[in-house]
Design a protein around this motif. Structure first.
Motif, PDB file in Angstrom:
ATOM      1  N   PHE A  98       0.811  -1.202   0.023  1.00  0.00           N
ATOM      2  CA  PHE A  98       0.017  -0.160   0.035  1.00  0.00           C
ATOM      3  C   PHE A  98       0.994   1.111   0.109  1.00  0.00           C
ATOM      4  CE2 PHE A  98      -2.139   3.616   2.383  1.00  0.00           C
ATOM      5  CZ  PHE A  98      -3.019   3.742   1.529  1.00  0.00           C
ATOM      6  N   ALA A  99       2.056   1.414   1.016  1.00  0.00           N
ATOM      7  CA  ALA A  99       2.838   2.499   0.935  1.00  0.00           C
ATOM      8  C   ALA A  99       3.341   2.879  -0.517  1.00  0.00           C
ATOM      9  CB  ALA A  99       3.603   2.374   2.033  1.00  0.00           C
ATOM     10  N   TYR A 100       3.975   1.749  -1.063  1.00  0.00           N
ATOM     11  CA  TYR A 100       4.532   1.761  -2.347  1.00  0.00           C
ATOM     12  C   TYR A 100       3.582   2.021  -3.536  1.00  0.00           C
ATOM     13  CZ  TYR A 100       6.060  -0.198  -7.030  1.00  0.00           C
ATOM     14  OH  TYR A 100       6.255  -0.047  -8.384  1.00  0.00           O
ATOM     15  N   GLN A 101       2.320   1.705  -3.402  1.00  0.00           N
ATOM     16  CA  GLN A 101       1.585   2.268  -4.434  1.00  0.00           C
ATOM     17  C   GLN A 101       1.062   3.625  -4.372  1.00  0.00           C
ATOM     18  OE1 GLN A 101      -1.604  -0.448  -6.112  1.00  0.00           O
ATOM     19  NE2 GLN A 101      -0.273  -1.902  -6.077  1.00  0.00           N
ATOM     20  N   PHE A 102       0.883   3.760  -3.088  1.00  0.00           N
ATOM     21  CA  PHE A 102       0.162   5.134  -2.469  1.00  0.00           C
ATOM     22  C   PHE A 102       1.514   6.381  -2.738  1.00  0.00           C
ATOM     23  CE2 PHE A 102       0.173   8.555   0.760  1.00  0.00           C
ATOM     24  CZ  PHE A 102      -1.222   9.324  -0.008  1.00  0.00           C
ATOM     25  N   ALA A 103       2.712   6.153  -2.562  1.00  0.00           N
ATOM     26  CA  ALA A 103       3.871   7.179  -2.675  1.00  0.00           C
ATOM     27  C   ALA A 103       3.980   7.217  -4.139  1.00  0.00           C
ATOM     28  CB  ALA A 103       4.941   6.552  -2.023  1.00  0.00           C
ATOM     29  N   LEU A 105       1.675   6.667  -6.906  1.00  0.00           N
ATOM     30  CA  LEU A 105       0.829   7.534  -7.368  1.00  0.00           C
ATOM     31  C   LEU A 105       0.692   8.922  -6.970  1.00  0.00           C
ATOM     32  CD1 LEU A 105      -1.895   4.826  -7.368  1.00  0.00           C
ATOM     33  CD2 LEU A 105      -0.509   5.291  -9.337  1.00  0.00           C
ATOM     34  N   ALA A 106       0.981   9.063  -5.889  1.00  0.00           N
ATOM     35  CA  ALA A 106       0.682  10.743  -5.306  1.00  0.00           C
ATOM     36  C   ALA A 106       1.807  11.389  -5.907  1.00  0.00           C
ATOM     37  CB  ALA A 106       0.781  10.517  -3.836  1.00  0.00           C
ATOM     38  N   TRP A 107       3.051  10.693  -6.083  1.00  0.00           N
ATOM     39  CA  TRP A 107       4.142  11.582  -6.236  1.00  0.00           C
ATOM     40  C   TRP A 107       4.184  11.975  -8.102  1.00  0.00           C
ATOM     41  CZ3 TRP A 107       9.809   9.211  -7.355  1.00  0.00           C
ATOM     42  CH2 TRP A 107      10.573  10.719  -7.708  1.00  0.00           C
ATOM     43  N   LYS A 108       4.169  10.657  -8.756  1.00  0.00           N
ATOM     44  CA  LYS A 108       4.261  10.826 -10.215  1.00  0.00           C
ATOM     45  C   LYS A 108       3.082  10.046 -10.992  1.00  0.00           C
ATOM     46  CE  LYS A 108       8.486  12.621 -10.647  1.00  0.00           C
ATOM     47  NZ  LYS A 108       8.659  13.864 -11.508  1.00  0.00           N
ATOM     48  N   GLY A 109       2.315   9.696 -10.372  1.00  0.00           N
ATOM     49  CA  GLY A 109       0.894   9.209 -11.105  1.00  0.00           C
ATOM     50  C   GLY A 109       1.359   7.877 -11.678  1.00  0.00           C
ATOM     51  N   ARG A 110       2.338   7.008 -11.008  1.00  0.00           N
ATOM     52  CA  ARG A 110       2.722   5.856 -12.005  1.00  0.00           C
ATOM     53  C   ARG A 110       3.729   5.125 -11.020  1.00  0.00           C
ATOM     54  NH1 ARG A 110       6.116   8.177 -16.892  1.00  0.00           N
ATOM     55  NH2 ARG A 110       4.508   9.865 -16.627  1.00  0.00           N
ATOM     56  N   THR A 111       3.357   3.815 -11.104  1.00  0.00           N
ATOM     57  CA  THR A 111       4.393   2.856 -10.278  1.00  0.00           C
ATOM     58  C   THR A 111       5.690   2.648 -11.249  1.00  0.00           C
ATOM     59  OG1 THR A 111       3.227   0.779 -10.893  1.00  0.00           O
ATOM     60  CG2 THR A 111       2.636   1.745  -8.972  1.00  0.00           C
ATOM     61  N   SER A 132      -5.183  13.390  -6.830  1.00  0.00           N
ATOM     62  CA  SER A 132      -5.237  13.767  -5.596  1.00  0.00           C
ATOM     63  C   SER A 132      -4.711  12.804  -4.471  1.00  0.00           C
ATOM     64  CB  SER A 132      -6.767  14.229  -5.050  1.00  0.00           C
ATOM     65  OG  SER A 132      -7.450  13.242  -5.031  1.00  0.00           O
ATOM     66  N   LYS A 133      -4.326  13.282  -3.196  1.00  0.00           N
ATOM     67  CA  LYS A 133      -4.045  12.289  -2.207  1.00  0.00           C
ATOM     68  C   LYS A 133      -5.161  11.229  -2.069  1.00  0.00           C
ATOM     69  CE  LYS A 133      -0.100  14.420  -1.529  1.00  0.00           C
ATOM     70  NZ  LYS A 133      -0.082  15.047  -2.318  1.00  0.00           N
ATOM     71  N   TRP A 134      -6.359  11.736  -2.032  1.00  0.00           N
ATOM     72  CA  TRP A 134      -7.720  10.854  -1.544  1.00  0.00           C
ATOM     73  C   TRP A 134      -7.760   9.667  -2.932  1.00  0.00           C
ATOM     74  CZ3 TRP A 134     -10.240   8.266   1.370  1.00  0.00           C
ATOM     75  CH2 TRP A 134     -11.339   7.692   1.074  1.00  0.00           C
ATOM     76  N   GLN A 135      -7.491  10.326  -4.155  1.00  0.00           N
ATOM     77  CA  GLN A 135      -7.472   9.374  -5.334  1.00  0.00           C
ATOM     78  C   GLN A 135      -6.493   8.365  -5.221  1.00  0.00           C
ATOM     79  OE1 GLN A 135      -7.727  12.148  -8.679  1.00  0.00           O
ATOM     80  NE2 GLN A 135      -9.693  11.178  -9.122  1.00  0.00           N
ATOM     81  N   SER A 136      -5.332   8.859  -4.829  1.00  0.00           N
ATOM     82  CA  SER A 136      -4.219   7.828  -4.752  1.00  0.00           C
ATOM     83  C   SER A 136      -4.194   7.018  -3.685  1.00  0.00           C
ATOM     84  CB  SER A 136      -2.858   8.752  -4.447  1.00  0.00           C
ATOM     85  OG  SER A 136      -2.737   9.532  -5.521  1.00  0.00           O
ATOM     86  N   ALA A 137      -4.976   7.404  -2.498  1.00  0.00           N
ATOM     87  CA  ALA A 137      -5.046   6.496  -1.447  1.00  0.00           C
ATOM     88  C   ALA A 137      -6.145   5.359  -1.860  1.00  0.00           C
ATOM     89  CB  ALA A 137      -5.592   7.163  -0.101  1.00  0.00           C
ATOM     90  N   ARG A 138      -7.267   5.699  -2.513  1.00  0.00           N
ATOM     91  CA  ARG A 138      -8.278   4.823  -2.836  1.00  0.00           C
ATOM     92  C   ARG A 138      -7.770   3.671  -3.872  1.00  0.00           C
ATOM     93  NH1 ARG A 138     -13.462   8.018  -4.854  1.00  0.00           N
ATOM     94  NH2 ARG A 138     -11.808   9.275  -5.713  1.00  0.00           N
ATOM     95  N   ALA A 140      -4.558   2.914  -4.386  1.00  0.00           N
ATOM     96  CA  ALA A 140      -3.763   2.194  -3.734  1.00  0.00           C
ATOM     97  C   ALA A 140      -4.376   1.038  -3.013  1.00  0.00           C
ATOM     98  CB  ALA A 140      -2.637   3.199  -2.913  1.00  0.00           C
ATOM     99  N   PHE A 141      -5.286   1.320  -2.070  1.00  0.00           N
ATOM    100  CA  PHE A 141      -6.050   0.569  -1.252  1.00  0.00           C
ATOM    101  C   PHE A 141      -6.772  -0.621  -2.088  1.00  0.00           C
ATOM    102  CE2 PHE A 141      -9.850  -1.057   1.073  1.00  0.00           C
ATOM    103  CZ  PHE A 141      -9.267  -1.500   2.208  1.00  0.00           C
ATOM    104  N   ALA A 142      -7.253  -0.068  -3.221  1.00  0.00           N
ATOM    105  CA  ALA A 142      -7.969  -0.996  -4.134  1.00  0.00           C
ATOM    106  C   ALA A 142      -7.071  -2.083  -4.671  1.00  0.00           C
ATOM    107  CB  ALA A 142      -9.123  -0.303  -5.101  1.00  0.00           C
ATOM    108  N   GLY A 143      -5.759  -1.518  -5.228  1.00  0.00           N
ATOM    109  CA  GLY A 143      -4.972  -2.406  -5.982  1.00  0.00           C
ATOM    110  C   GLY A 143      -4.345  -3.442  -4.872  1.00  0.00           C
ATOM    111  N   THR A 144      -4.132  -2.641  -3.626  1.00  0.00           N
ATOM    112  CA  THR A 144      -3.468  -3.588  -2.584  1.00  0.00           C
ATOM    113  C   THR A 144      -4.160  -4.848  -1.993  1.00  0.00           C
ATOM    114  OG1 THR A 144      -2.164  -1.750  -1.842  1.00  0.00           O
ATOM    115  CG2 THR A 144      -2.251  -3.638  -0.366  1.00  0.00           C
ATOM    116  N   MET A 145      -5.545  -4.442  -2.163  1.00  0.00           N
ATOM    117  CA  MET A 145      -6.261  -5.687  -1.590  1.00  0.00           C
ATOM    118  C   MET A 145      -6.627  -6.639  -2.892  1.00  0.00           C
ATOM    119  SD  MET A 145      -7.066  -5.013   1.423  1.00  0.00           S
ATOM    120  CE  MET A 145      -8.494  -6.372   1.601  1.00  0.00           C
TER     121      MET A 145
END
Length: 314
Positions: A98-103, A105-111, A132-138, A140-145
């Motif tokens: 989750f931290a990897y995907q969120f960081a 996406l929030a930083w560059k919009g890509r993994t 946005s941070k909220w979109q990145s978190a959503r 990242a959470f969905a992808g992680t799950m």
């Protein structure tokens, strides 16, 4: 806000799958590392067997004859400690992903996988596509799950003896993976719709190639301009030299055609004619004849003396 992305910008499915494979490879590396760490933690816990034996003996002493129940409780304590270590590893894996995907996406919009495949996550709520941070978190959470969350929960439930719950979680995890892998209308997955995003071409490689080509064109133009400048300098120097020669020839021509030069030529010719006339007049005069006769006599005498000496020596 209307959700609209031009179709040519959308990332093709093969690129999305390849990017997911790269990111999943990183997840496997993290899982192997955590598994190794957990193995050493469990081995370290079991290596303290003197302490465990002492604890087990003390439990038997306090069991008041219920040695079977005391042994069972001791076993469950040991198993519970091991299960806790394994659970911590799974939770750590989920948090890392989750931290990897969120960081990313929030930083560059890509993994990393999306970066290598030249695609990015585009927000439909922003004209520039920034997440946005909220979109990145959503997202990242969905992808992680979908990637590891449900599988980790199923493994923990299986180790805890919750077989039915584990089976349900495994089925849900597989279904979620399959459903998310199939693009819906507009080429967007379930995760895209939950996060209000879509995946588009980044165009980074194309822009880099265009920039490199433009730089090469500019460099060739600069080299051509340098060559042209050198040739222009050479032509300019040649024109200056030619102009200098022409100017010198013009000055000489003007000097030859000037009145002073003509007067000097006339004076020279007159002096030559006068000198020749005076010499002829001197030779034709009586004194000149006398001088010529004397010269002839002297020459005759010198010849006679020369012949006499020659005859006497022979």
């Amino acid at each position: 806000m209307a959700e609209h992305i031009p179709p040519p910008d959308r990332a093709p499915a093969n690129r999305r799958i390849a990017a997911w494979a790269v990111d999943f490879g990183l997840i496997i590396c993290a899982a192997v590392l955590l598994g190794s760490v957990t193995h050493y933690r469990i081995a370290d816990y079991l290596s303290s067997w003197p302490g465990l034996a002492e604890e087990g003996g003390w439990n038997l002493f306090r069991a008041n004859g219920d040695w079977g129940g005391a042994g069972k409780a001791f076993g469950w304590d040991v198993f519970g400690e091991i299960l806790l270590l394994v659970t911590e590893a799974f939770v750590a894996l989920v948090l890392i992903v989750f931290a990897y995907q969120f960081a990313a996406l929030a930083w560059k919009g890509r993994t990393l996988g999306k970066f290598l495949l030249d695609i990015r996550v585009h927000s439909l709520a922003d004209p520039q596509g920034a997440l946005s941070k909220w979109q990145s978190a959503r997202r990242a959470f969905a992808g992680t799950m979908v990637d590891v969350g449900l599988y980790s929960a199923a493994c923990i439930a299986l180790l805890a003896g919750k077989f039915v719950l584990s089976l349900v979680l495994w089925v849900v995890a597989v279904v979620a993976l399959i459903v998310n892998a199939v693009p819906l209308a507009g080429g967007r997955t379930v995760i895209d719709r939950l996060a209000g995003t879509t995946v588009v071409r980044a165009g980074l490689y194309q822009k880099s190639w265009q920039a490199a080509r433009d730089a090469a064109i500019v460099e060739r133009g600069a080299q051509g301009a340098q060559v042209g400048l050198e040739r222009m300098h050479a032509v300019t120097n040649a024109m200056k030299e030619q102009a200098q020669h022409l100017a010198e020839d013009e000055r000489l021509r003007r000097l030859r055609e000037s009145n002073q030069t003509a007067q000097l030529r006339r004076i020279g010719k007159d002096a030559g004619r006068q000198t020749g006339a005076a010499a002829r007049q001197l030779l034709n005069s009586e004194r000149g004849q006398q001088v010529q006769d004397s010269a002839k006599k002297i020459g005759t005498n010198l010849r006679a003396v020369y012949y006499r000496r020659r005859d006497s020596q022979s």
